[in-house]
Scaffold this active site. Structure first.
Site, short mmCIF file in Angstrom:
data_model
loop_
_atom_site.label_atom_id
_atom_site.label_comp_id
_atom_site.label_asym_id
_atom_site.label_seq_id
_atom_site.Cartn_x
_atom_site.Cartn_y
_atom_site.Cartn_z
N HIS A 211 0.87 -1.19 0.00
CA HIS A 211 0.00 0.00 0.00
C HIS A 211 0.91 1.24 0.00
O HIS A 211 1.72 1.41 -0.91
CB HIS A 211 -0.93 -0.11 1.23
CG HIS A 211 -2.08 0.86 1.27
ND1 HIS A 211 -2.42 1.66 0.22
CD2 HIS A 211 -2.97 1.14 2.26
CE1 HIS A 211 -3.49 2.39 0.55
NE2 HIS A 211 -3.83 2.09 1.80
N HIS B 226 -2.05 -2.36 -10.00
CA HIS B 226 -3.10 -1.84 -9.13
C HIS B 226 -4.28 -2.79 -9.15
O HIS B 226 -4.58 -3.39 -10.18
CB HIS B 226 -3.55 -0.45 -9.59
CG HIS B 226 -4.24 0.32 -8.52
ND1 HIS B 226 -5.58 0.18 -8.28
CD2 HIS B 226 -3.76 1.21 -7.62
CE1 HIS B 226 -5.90 0.95 -7.26
NE2 HIS B 226 -4.82 1.60 -6.84
N ASP C 250 2.28 5.69 -6.52
CA ASP C 250 3.53 5.73 -5.77
C ASP C 250 4.77 5.89 -6.65
O ASP C 250 5.82 6.28 -6.16
CB ASP C 250 3.67 4.45 -4.93
CG ASP C 250 2.69 4.44 -3.79
OD1 ASP C 250 2.68 5.42 -3.04
OD2 ASP C 250 1.92 3.48 -3.66
N1 COA Z 1 5.39 -5.99 -10.76
C1 COA Z 1 5.33 -7.11 -11.49
N2 COA Z 1 4.20 -7.79 -11.72
C2 COA Z 1 3.09 -7.31 -11.17
C3 COA Z 1 3.06 -6.14 -10.39
C4 COA Z 1 4.27 -5.47 -10.20
N3 COA Z 1 4.33 -4.37 -9.49
N4 COA Z 1 1.81 -5.91 -9.99
C5 COA Z 1 1.07 -6.88 -10.47
N5 COA Z 1 1.83 -7.73 -11.18
C6 COA Z 1 1.39 -8.93 -11.86
C7 COA Z 1 1.40 -10.11 -10.89
O1 COA Z 1 2.63 -10.75 -10.87
C8 COA Z 1 0.30 -10.96 -11.48
O2 COA Z 1 0.81 -11.54 -12.64
P1 COA Z 1 0.52 -13.06 -13.02
O3 COA Z 1 -0.97 -13.09 -13.26
O4 COA Z 1 1.36 -13.32 -14.19
O5 COA Z 1 0.90 -13.85 -11.79
C9 COA Z 1 -0.74 -9.93 -11.91
O6 COA Z 1 0.02 -8.77 -12.24
C10 COA Z 1 -1.78 -9.60 -10.85
O7 COA Z 1 -1.10 -9.17 -9.67
P2 COA Z 1 -1.63 -9.33 -8.18
O8 COA Z 1 -0.49 -9.17 -7.23
O9 COA Z 1 -2.45 -10.58 -8.07
O10 COA Z 1 -2.59 -8.09 -8.09
P3 COA Z 1 -3.27 -7.52 -6.78
O11 COA Z 1 -4.47 -6.81 -7.25
O12 COA Z 1 -3.44 -8.56 -5.72
O13 COA Z 1 -2.17 -6.51 -6.21
C11 COA Z 1 -0.83 -4.65 -5.95
C12 COA Z 1 -2.16 -5.17 -6.48
C13 COA Z 1 -0.86 -3.12 -5.99
C14 COA Z 1 -0.63 -5.08 -4.48
C15 COA Z 1 0.32 -5.20 -6.82
O14 COA Z 1 0.17 -4.69 -8.14
C16 COA Z 1 1.69 -4.88 -6.27
O15 COA Z 1 2.19 -5.62 -5.42
N6 COA Z 1 2.34 -3.74 -6.74
C17 COA Z 1 3.60 -3.34 -6.22
C18 COA Z 1 3.42 -2.59 -4.90
C19 COA Z 1 2.79 -1.23 -5.12
O16 COA Z 1 3.19 -0.47 -5.97
N7 COA Z 1 1.81 -0.92 -4.26
C20 COA Z 1 1.13 0.39 -4.28
C21 COA Z 1 -0.29 0.28 -4.76
S1 COA Z 1 -1.02 1.87 -4.99
#
Ligand code: COA
Length: 373
Positions: free
Chosen positions: A219, A258, A309
């Site tokens: 987050h 996201h 972010d």
């Molecule tokens: N880098 C690489 N791959 C990513 C990614 C990232 N930052 N964010 C999502 N993905 C990929 C996942 O690996 C997954 O791929 P797959 O289907 O091949 O396994 C797919 O996209 C879905 O990701 P998932 O983690 O299941 O999505 P979520 O909705 O649960 O998570 C976040 C959303 C924001 C937690 C996630 O995108 C993330 O961890 N981002 C990095 C942290 C971040 O920037 N957080 C701030 C949010 S405002």
């Protein structure tokens, strides 16, 4: 029926505050596009919009500004906590602790009417930047700088932090960044605030919960991780290869992806512009250029878009913030949004209490201590 992991797709509250269109990459606060607000509004104006439902008249805006400016000073006990733990606590832990402690002397602590929540919300919104700035100075062996009521919210924060009047371009950049982070649907920290408020706990309890949940790297903590990554890469020419290797190893790139947006986060568009503008004006556009290469590479290799972010990191870095201040500053920006959600929750409350699916052992006979092992 079991909801998707992470409650994806579940609608858990009704709101009149912000609307996200994840497919089209749109965000509005009370019907006003974030693009118009970022271009034409101020933090105080948008706080008024969220709390009272309409853009303020000139007189109302002057009142909101005056109310916030008059409440910035901290209770001496809060300052004592800051002094006592300044060198040991991280800025985010310090903010969470002092916000919780502010409840002790708040005259409205046990009142949760709309009026009491607005009074408490004004004090919290005004004082959270004072906590962050005072802690930052104390941990570096400097005395806190008293707030200047003549300065707007964002400019005053920079003044309290650095001890000098900020350049207009820096004050405006922070003002815009704070507008962009004010509210964002039922994100994790806002959900935490609403769950706490839903028990009819008070505003300080709800904001303390929210700060705790904003801390995590999935987050608000992501902006810190972005800057760690940018610094590790260090040279624009190494950015694309770094991202390629990270993705190859199935690592998450901080600041990308996201739950709701399937295209670029509209807030990232403005922060990208701020990062470039500040970087060029300060002769330090390396971070922006490196970020732009990362954005392009993530799009090409995994169709990933930046979230709020990603460009906030280089913007905050250029504003002279230590990396571990990024998330607390996000908290200061989001606080009025949490407060608006708590008011909404308290207005039409029902306890938030979902179910869980039990997947442990079936019911079994108790084994006395001497027969175990
Ligand atoms: N880098 C690489 N791959 C990513 C990614 C990232 N930052 N964010 C999502 N993905 C990929 C996942 O690996 C997954 O791929 P797959 O289907 O091949 O396994 C797919 O996209 C879905 O990701 P998932 O983690 O299941 O999505 P979520 O909705 O649960 O998570 C976040 C959303 C924001 C937690 C996630 O995108 C993330 O961890 N981002 C990095 C942290 C971040 O920037 N957080 C701030 C949010 S405002």
């Amino acid at each position: 029926m079991f909801a998707k992991e992470g409650l994806e797709g579940v609608v858990a509250a009704r709101t009149t505050l912000s609307l996200i269109d994840g497919e089209k990459g749109r965000l509005s606060y009370r019907g006003y596009s974030i693009h118009d607000l970022a271009a034409r509004s101020s933090f105080e104006e948008v706080v008024h919009l969220l709390w009272y439902g309409e853009l303020p008249t000139a007189a109302q805006l002057a009142q909101t500004r005056a109310d916030l400016a008059s409440q910035r000073a901290l209770h001496p006990d809060a300052l004592e906590i800051l002094r006592r733990f300044a060198r040991d606590a991280s800025p985010m832990d310090m903010l969470r602790t002092v916000v919780s402690a502010l409840a002790i002397h708040d005259p409205d602590v046990h009142e949760s009417t709309r009026e009491a929540n607005l009074r408490k919300g004004t004090r919290l919104t005004a004082q959270m930047p004072t906590i962050v700035a005072a802690h930052e100075r104390l941990r570096k062996g400097k005395e806190p700088v008293a707030p200047d009521p003549r300065l707007d919210h964002a400019a005053n924060f920079l003044f309290m932090l650095h001890g000098t009047a900020p350049e207009p371009i820096a004050a405006r950049a922070l003002d815009v960044a704070m507008i962009l982070q004010l509210d964002h649907g039922l994100n994790a920290s806002t959900f935490a605030a609403r769950v706490t408020a839903g028990t009819l706990a008070d505003l300080h309890a709800a904001v303390t919960s929210a700060i705790g949940s904003l801390k995590g790297p999935l987050h608000g903590g992501a902006n810190y991780d972005v800057m760690v990554m940018l610094k590790a890469i260090d040279e624009v020419g190494r950015a694309a290869e770094h991202i390629r290797l990270e993705l190859q190893q199935k690592k998450k790139i901080p600041g990308f992806g996201h739950r709701v947006y399937k295209t670029i986060d509209p807030r990232a568009v403005h922060l990208r512009e701020l990062s470039e503008k500040l970087g060029v004006s300060m002769g330090q556009d390396k971070w922006y250029r490196m970020s732009a290469v990362i954005e392009k590479t993530c799009k090409e290799l995994k169709n990933l878009y930046p979230n709020v972010d990603f460009y906030a990191a280089s913007t905050y870095f250029l504003l002279g913030f230590d990396m571990d201040l990024f998330t607390p500053i996000f908290a200061c920006s989001r606080a009025p949004g949490w407060i608006a959600h708590v008011i909404e929750q308290h207005t039409d409350n029902r306890l938030i209490r979902p179910l869980e699916e039990y997947i442990g052992p079936p019911e079994r006979a108790y084994v006395s201590l001497d027969k175990r092992g």
